[in-house]
Design a protein around this motif. Sequence first.
Motif, PDB file in Angstrom:
ATOM      1  N   ARG A  15       0.839  -1.210   0.000  1.00 15.09           N
ATOM      2  CA  ARG A  15       0.000   0.000   0.000  1.00 15.09           C
ATOM      3  C   ARG A  15       0.870   1.254   0.000  1.00 15.09           C
ATOM      4  O   ARG A  15       0.563   2.228  -0.695  1.00 15.09           O
ATOM      5  N   ALA A  16       1.970   1.228   0.749  1.00 11.99           N
ATOM      6  CA  ALA A  16       2.872   2.373   0.800  1.00 11.99           C
ATOM      7  C   ALA A  16       3.513   2.613  -0.572  1.00 11.99           C
ATOM      8  O   ALA A  16       3.643   3.767  -1.011  1.00 11.99           O
ATOM      9  N   ALA A  17       3.884   1.541  -1.259  1.00  6.06           N
ATOM     10  CA  ALA A  17       4.468   1.674  -2.595  1.00  6.06           C
ATOM     11  C   ALA A  17       3.446   2.278  -3.560  1.00  6.06           C
ATOM     12  O   ALA A  17       3.799   3.129  -4.390  1.00  6.06           O
ATOM     13  N   LYS A  70       3.844   3.895  -7.280  1.00  2.00           N
ATOM     14  CA  LYS A  70       4.311   2.671  -7.942  1.00  2.00           C
ATOM     15  C   LYS A  70       3.126   1.932  -8.563  1.00  2.00           C
ATOM     16  O   LYS A  70       2.036   1.902  -8.010  1.00  2.00           O
ATOM     17  N   ILE A  71       3.393   1.339  -9.724  1.00  2.00           N
ATOM     18  CA  ILE A  71       2.370   0.577 -10.438  1.00  2.00           C
ATOM     19  C   ILE A  71       2.800  -0.884 -10.456  1.00  2.00           C
ATOM     20  O   ILE A  71       3.954  -1.203 -10.751  1.00  2.00           O
ATOM     21  N   TYR A  72       1.854  -1.756 -10.154  1.00  2.00           N
ATOM     22  CA  TYR A  72       2.142  -3.192 -10.181  1.00  2.00           C
ATOM     23  C   TYR A  72       1.470  -3.791 -11.414  1.00  2.00           C
ATOM     24  O   TYR A  72       0.302  -3.522 -11.692  1.00  2.00           O
ATOM     25  N   ILE A  73       2.222  -4.597 -12.151  1.00  2.00           N
ATOM     26  CA  ILE A  73       1.704  -5.226 -13.360  1.00  2.00           C
ATOM     27  C   ILE A  73       1.269  -6.647 -13.015  1.00  2.00           C
ATOM     28  O   ILE A  73       2.081  -7.462 -12.577  1.00  2.00           O
ATOM     29  N   TYR A  74      -0.007  -6.920 -13.208  1.00  2.00           N
ATOM     30  CA  TYR A  74      -0.573  -8.240 -12.967  1.00  2.00           C
ATOM     31  C   TYR A  74      -0.657  -8.965 -14.307  1.00  2.00           C
ATOM     32  O   TYR A  74      -1.284  -8.477 -15.242  1.00  2.00           O
ATOM     33  N   GLU A  75      -0.031 -10.120 -14.388  1.00  2.00           N
ATOM     34  CA  GLU A  75      -0.006 -10.852 -15.646  1.00  2.00           C
ATOM     35  C   GLU A  75      -0.645 -12.226 -15.491  1.00  2.00           C
ATOM     36  O   GLU A  75      -0.352 -12.965 -14.560  1.00  2.00           O
ATOM     37  N   GLY A  76      -1.536 -12.554 -16.437  1.00  2.00           N
ATOM     38  CA  GLY A  76      -2.115 -13.886 -16.498  1.00  2.00           C
ATOM     39  C   GLY A  76      -3.236 -14.149 -15.521  1.00  2.00           C
ATOM     40  O   GLY A  76      -3.547 -15.317 -15.258  1.00  2.00           O
ATOM     41  N   LEU A  77      -3.854 -13.097 -15.003  1.00  2.00           N
ATOM     42  CA  LEU A  77      -5.022 -13.313 -14.144  1.00  2.00           C
ATOM     43  C   LEU A  77      -6.245 -13.588 -15.018  1.00  2.00           C
ATOM     44  O   LEU A  77      -6.286 -13.238 -16.196  1.00  2.00           O
ATOM     45  N   ARG A  78      -7.251 -14.206 -14.433  1.00  2.00           N
ATOM     46  CA  ARG A  78      -8.494 -14.462 -15.162  1.00  2.00           C
ATOM     47  C   ARG A  78      -9.305 -13.173 -15.263  1.00  2.00           C
ATOM     48  O   ARG A  78      -9.254 -12.318 -14.367  1.00  2.00           O
ATOM     49  N   ASP A  79     -10.057 -13.055 -16.335  1.00  2.00           N
ATOM     50  CA  ASP A  79     -10.846 -11.837 -16.532  1.00  2.00           C
ATOM     51  C   ASP A  79     -11.868 -11.619 -15.424  1.00  2.00           C
ATOM     52  O   ASP A  79     -12.160 -10.480 -15.061  1.00  2.00           O
ATOM     53  N   ILE A  80     -12.361 -12.683 -14.817  1.00  2.00           N
ATOM     54  CA  ILE A  80     -13.330 -12.509 -13.730  1.00  2.00           C
ATOM     55  C   ILE A  80     -12.645 -11.941 -12.479  1.00  2.00           C
ATOM     56  O   ILE A  80     -13.272 -11.195 -11.725  1.00  2.00           O
ATOM     57  N   ASP A  81     -11.360 -12.253 -12.277  1.00  2.00           N
ATOM     58  CA  ASP A  81     -10.622 -11.675 -11.150  1.00  2.00           C
ATOM     59  C   ASP A  81     -10.331 -10.196 -11.401  1.00  2.00           C
ATOM     60  O   ASP A  81     -10.395  -9.381 -10.474  1.00  2.00           O
ATOM     61  N   VAL A  82     -10.032  -9.853 -12.655  1.00  2.00           N
ATOM     62  CA  VAL A  82      -9.794  -8.448 -13.005  1.00  2.00           C
ATOM     63  C   VAL A  82     -11.080  -7.648 -12.812  1.00  2.00           C
ATOM     64  O   VAL A  82     -11.058  -6.544 -12.236  1.00  2.00           O
ATOM     65  N   GLN A  83     -12.201  -8.192 -13.245  1.00  2.00           N
ATOM     66  CA  GLN A  83     -13.486  -7.499 -13.077  1.00  2.00           C
ATOM     67  C   GLN A  83     -13.817  -7.322 -11.597  1.00  2.00           C
ATOM     68  O   GLN A  83     -14.272  -6.260 -11.181  1.00  2.00           O
ATOM     69  N   ARG A  84     -13.549  -8.338 -10.800  1.00  2.00           N
ATOM     70  CA  ARG A  84     -13.762  -8.239  -9.352  1.00  2.00           C
ATOM     71  C   ARG A  84     -12.896  -7.127  -8.768  1.00  2.00           C
ATOM     72  O   ARG A  84     -13.351  -6.350  -7.917  1.00  2.00           O
TER      73      ARG A  84
END
Length: 149
Positions: free
Chosen positions: A86-88, A93-107
Amino acid sequence: MRQHNENKSMSPGSALDQARSRRVLPRSGLRTECESIDMKTSNLFNARALTRPLLVAFSCASVAAAAADVSDIELRRLFEPSTSERAAEAEGKIYIYEGLRDIDVQRAMDEQFGRVENMMFIGTIKTDETGKTARDSKTGVAVTSDDGC
């Protein structure tokens, strides 16, 4: 002279030579040297033939396990970020999420909307209406979103 021939046929060297040439077991029940070498070579080739499939199987299993671990880490970070994470984000800072399911991204879009500016999603895996991974009908490979990057 006859005695000399009998001694020759009784000598251990000639019996072993005869056994080798006929490729039969000597009286002791042990294999000849030639047979032992053939067996060792055969076993060596059999072992080599198995090495590659076994390595591939273990590699695939470990890659799949590692991918599951990374996915679990990313899901935890996405929905339950630590204080340092949270501090970052607070520092921009931006975190890149790769290979998650679209339903997790929508959530995440629904539940973590205040943090969206610190997230980037790439290679998102599409799912069908039941939540299972959508697969290409020809290749069987998981279908991912094309974000143009």
